[in-house]
Design a protein around this motif. Structure first.
Motif, PDB file in Angstrom:
ATOM      1  N   SER A  73       0.829  -1.207   0.000  1.00  0.00           N
ATOM      2  CA  SER A  73       0.000   0.000   0.000  1.00  0.00           C
ATOM      3  C   SER A  73       0.863   1.256   0.000  1.00  0.00           C
ATOM      4  O   SER A  73       1.252   1.742   1.049  1.00  0.00           O
ATOM      5  CB  SER A  73      -0.942  -0.014   1.203  1.00  0.00           C
ATOM      6  OG  SER A  73      -0.224  -0.306   2.378  1.00  0.00           O
ATOM      7  N   HIS A  75       0.082   4.239  -0.483  1.00  0.00           N
ATOM      8  CA  HIS A  75      -0.591   5.437   0.036  1.00  0.00           C
ATOM      9  C   HIS A  75      -1.116   5.225   1.450  1.00  0.00           C
ATOM     10  O   HIS A  75      -2.061   5.883   1.874  1.00  0.00           O
ATOM     11  CB  HIS A  75      -1.725   5.842  -0.906  1.00  0.00           C
ATOM     12  CG  HIS A  75      -1.251   6.149  -2.284  1.00  0.00           C
ATOM     13  ND1 HIS A  75      -0.636   7.335  -2.611  1.00  0.00           N
ATOM     14  CD2 HIS A  75      -1.262   5.414  -3.415  1.00  0.00           C
ATOM     15  CE1 HIS A  75      -0.308   7.323  -3.890  1.00  0.00           C
ATOM     16  NE2 HIS A  75      -0.671   6.159  -4.395  1.00  0.00           N
ATOM     17  N   THR A  78      -5.206   2.959   2.807  1.00  0.00           N
ATOM     18  CA  THR A  78      -6.278   3.379   1.916  1.00  0.00           C
ATOM     19  C   THR A  78      -6.240   2.512   0.667  1.00  0.00           C
ATOM     20  O   THR A  78      -5.169   2.048   0.274  1.00  0.00           O
ATOM     21  CB  THR A  78      -6.136   4.874   1.538  1.00  0.00           C
ATOM     22  OG1 THR A  78      -7.116   5.209   0.565  1.00  0.00           O
ATOM     23  CG2 THR A  78      -4.775   5.192   0.984  1.00  0.00           C
ATOM     24  N   LYS A  80      -6.407   3.425  -2.257  1.00  0.00           N
ATOM     25  CA  LYS A  80      -5.871   4.202  -3.372  1.00  0.00           C
ATOM     26  C   LYS A  80      -4.617   3.543  -3.940  1.00  0.00           C
ATOM     27  O   LYS A  80      -3.688   3.213  -3.206  1.00  0.00           O
ATOM     28  CB  LYS A  80      -5.532   5.617  -2.897  1.00  0.00           C
ATOM     29  CG  LYS A  80      -4.927   6.496  -3.960  1.00  0.00           C
ATOM     30  CD  LYS A  80      -4.631   7.868  -3.400  1.00  0.00           C
ATOM     31  CE  LYS A  80      -3.918   8.732  -4.390  1.00  0.00           C
ATOM     32  NZ  LYS A  80      -3.649  10.061  -3.862  1.00  0.00           N
ATOM     33  N   THR A  83      -2.723   7.998  -8.787  1.00  0.00           N
ATOM     34  CA  THR A  83      -3.346   9.270  -9.089  1.00  0.00           C
ATOM     35  C   THR A  83      -3.313   9.500 -10.589  1.00  0.00           C
ATOM     36  O   THR A  83      -2.376   9.073 -11.264  1.00  0.00           O
ATOM     37  CB  THR A  83      -2.568  10.417  -8.380  1.00  0.00           C
ATOM     38  OG1 THR A  83      -2.532  10.131  -6.986  1.00  0.00           O
ATOM     39  CG2 THR A  83      -3.198  11.757  -8.605  1.00  0.00           C
TER      40      THR A  83
END
Length: 102
Positions: A73, A75, A78, A80, A83
């Motif tokens: 992960s 980020h 989360t 996410k 981007t």
């Protein structure tokens, strides 16, 4: 992705993505490939060249069933993965507009 806050929880609109035939684009599609968009590809957190089809958008409830924190992960805690880079924003907008105009 679009987010709608509702009394029964958040609803997210997601766009279908596939690594199949990322160079064969049809109306309403956009691709992020490592060769053509290295910065966008890296920032998006993709593992493969990916074609996104804005003709196939689905509303999903915000839950662990659909959105989990990935094993690695980058980020934090989360789901996410990455981007959207500014250099592909115009292509995404064109694909979206073409898809909804149909």
């Amino acid at each position: 992705m679009r987010v709608e806050s509702r009394t029964d929880g958040d609803l997210l609109t997601v766009v279908y993505g596939t690594s199949q035939n990322p160079t064969r684009l049809k109306t309403g599609e956009v691709a992020m490939t490592q060769a053509k968009h290295p910065a966008a590809y890296a920032l998006a957190g993709l593992a493969f060249d990916t074609r996104f089809d804005f003709k196939v958008m689905v509303d999903l409830p915000w839950s662990e069933r659909y959105f989990k924190v990935p094993a690695r992960s980058p980020h934090g805690n989360t789901p996410k993965l990455g981007t959207l880079h500014a250099t592909v924003m115009h292509a995404v907008e064109v694909a979206y507009c073409a898809a909804v105009a149909r």
